[in-house]
Design an enzyme around this catalytic site. Structure first.
Site, PDB file in Angstrom:
ATOM      1  N   CYS A 104       0.739  -1.099   0.208  1.00  0.00           N
ATOM      2  CA  CYS A 104       0.022   0.521  -0.124  1.00  0.00           C
ATOM      3  C   CYS A 104       0.969   1.445   0.061  1.00  0.00           C
ATOM      4  O   CYS A 104       1.650   1.278   0.704  1.00  0.00           O
ATOM      5  CB  CYS A 104      -0.823   0.284   1.112  1.00  0.00           C
ATOM      6  SG  CYS A 104      -1.699   1.598   1.413  1.00  0.00           S
ATOM      7  N   HIS A 146      -9.154  -4.046  -1.906  1.00  0.00           N
ATOM      8  CA  HIS A 146      -7.684  -3.315  -1.228  1.00  0.00           C
ATOM      9  C   HIS A 146      -8.606  -1.842  -0.826  1.00  0.00           C
ATOM     10  O   HIS A 146      -8.463  -0.691  -0.115  1.00  0.00           O
ATOM     11  CB  HIS A 146      -6.351  -3.366  -1.524  1.00  0.00           C
ATOM     12  CG  HIS A 146      -5.394  -2.776  -0.847  1.00  0.00           C
ATOM     13  ND1 HIS A 146      -4.922  -2.969  -0.555  1.00  0.00           N
ATOM     14  CD2 HIS A 146      -5.303  -0.970  -1.055  1.00  0.00           C
ATOM     15  CE1 HIS A 146      -3.368  -2.041   0.066  1.00  0.00           C
ATOM     16  NE2 HIS A 146      -4.344  -1.098  -0.377  1.00  0.00           N
ATOM     17  N   GLU A 147      -8.898  -0.870  -2.016  1.00  0.00           N
ATOM     18  CA  GLU A 147      -8.824  -0.158  -1.759  1.00  0.00           C
ATOM     19  C   GLU A 147     -10.784   0.480  -1.639  1.00  0.00           C
ATOM     20  O   GLU A 147     -10.857   1.969  -1.328  1.00  0.00           O
ATOM     21  CB  GLU A 147      -9.220   0.668  -4.184  1.00  0.00           C
ATOM     22  CG  GLU A 147      -8.026   0.699  -4.711  1.00  0.00           C
ATOM     23  CD  GLU A 147      -6.856   1.229  -3.586  1.00  0.00           C
ATOM     24  OE1 GLU A 147      -6.991   2.433  -3.048  1.00  0.00           O
ATOM     25  OE2 GLU A 147      -5.270   0.319  -4.084  1.00  0.00           O
ATOM     26  N   HIS A 150     -10.461   1.060   1.988  1.00  0.00           N
ATOM     27  CA  HIS A 150      -9.852   2.405   2.422  1.00  0.00           C
ATOM     28  C   HIS A 150     -11.206   3.839   2.827  1.00  0.00           C
ATOM     29  O   HIS A 150     -10.826   4.556   3.243  1.00  0.00           O
ATOM     30  CB  HIS A 150      -8.315   2.810   1.099  1.00  0.00           C
ATOM     31  CG  HIS A 150      -7.138   2.506   1.059  1.00  0.00           C
ATOM     32  ND1 HIS A 150      -6.665   3.075   2.017  1.00  0.00           N
ATOM     33  CD2 HIS A 150      -6.633   2.310  -0.055  1.00  0.00           C
ATOM     34  CE1 HIS A 150      -5.619   2.390   2.177  1.00  0.00           C
ATOM     35  NE2 HIS A 150      -4.924   1.760   0.297  1.00  0.00           N
TER      36      HIS A 150
HETATM   37 ZN    ZN Z   1      -3.197   1.286  -0.024  1.00  0.00          ZN
END
Ligand code: ZN
Length: 192
Positions: A104, A146-147, A150
């Site tokens: 990341c 993953h995004e 976030h």
């Molecule tokens: Zn990330």
């Protein structure tokens, strides 16, 4: 001034564990944020020999909106085009749960093995405000999980628990070297 890699926030910045806000109307400000995200990712990419900047969430440039950008062809460092997703949501997680390495831009130099679904369906708005849906599998499915994490204030390391073989660092030569699990878990920079 174009955004650069120096505009990317990293842990322990507490904003990385805050939920981002939904985008209402897509204004020039929102379009600027998306462009800033792309510029920052490409700047980071240009600074790294062994890694590709594949995607970014707006929180990572300290804009707490539900926006992500994903590179269209992350196997080709020369292809600098991205797709912008406004208010992306996972509508379905499918397939197998597989473990693989993740890194990341907001967690410098640490890689970890994270379990993710092998397929996802995502609905989103485009920069033109029109809704669209995508299905993804493999590495792209991992990127979306993953995004979108976030946008919900979740960092990939938050998924790693009780796995002594989970954490790695990238060495100068581009190879991964295992990190001591307890030392990583006790690092105050990562878990504040
Ligand atoms: Zn990330």
């Amino acid at each position: 001034m174009a955004y650069t890699k120096d505009d990317i926030i990293t842990l322990p910045n507490p904003h990385l564990r805050q939920k981002s806000t939904r985008v209402g109307i897509i204004t020039d400000k929102i379009r600027d944020i998306a462009q800033n995200m792309i510029d920052a990712t490409l700047s980071w990419d240009a600074s790294r020999d062994h890694e590709v900047g594949v995607a970014l969430a707006a929180v990572q440039i300290d804009s707490l909106y539900r926006i992500i950008v994903v590179r269209n062809n992350y196997d080709d460092k020369e292809d600098k085009s991205f797709t912008v997703f406004i208010n992306p949501e996972i509508t379905k997680l499918e397939g197998d749960v597989l473990e693989d390495y993740e890194g990341c831009l907001s967690v410098p130099n640490i890689y970890g093995k994270v379990k993710r679904y092998s397929k996802v369906r995502v609905k989103s708005l485009g920069l033109d405000g029109k809704p669209f849906r995508v299905s993804a599998e493999g590495f792209l499915a991992r990127i979306f999980q993953h995004e979108i994490d976030h946008t919900n204030g979740i960092v990939f390391i938050d998924h790693i628990k009780d796995d002594a073989d989970a954490f790695y660092k990238l060495k100068q030569d581009g190879k991964l070297a295992k990190l001591d699990y307890d030392a990583v878990k006790k690092d105050p920079i990562l878990w504040q």
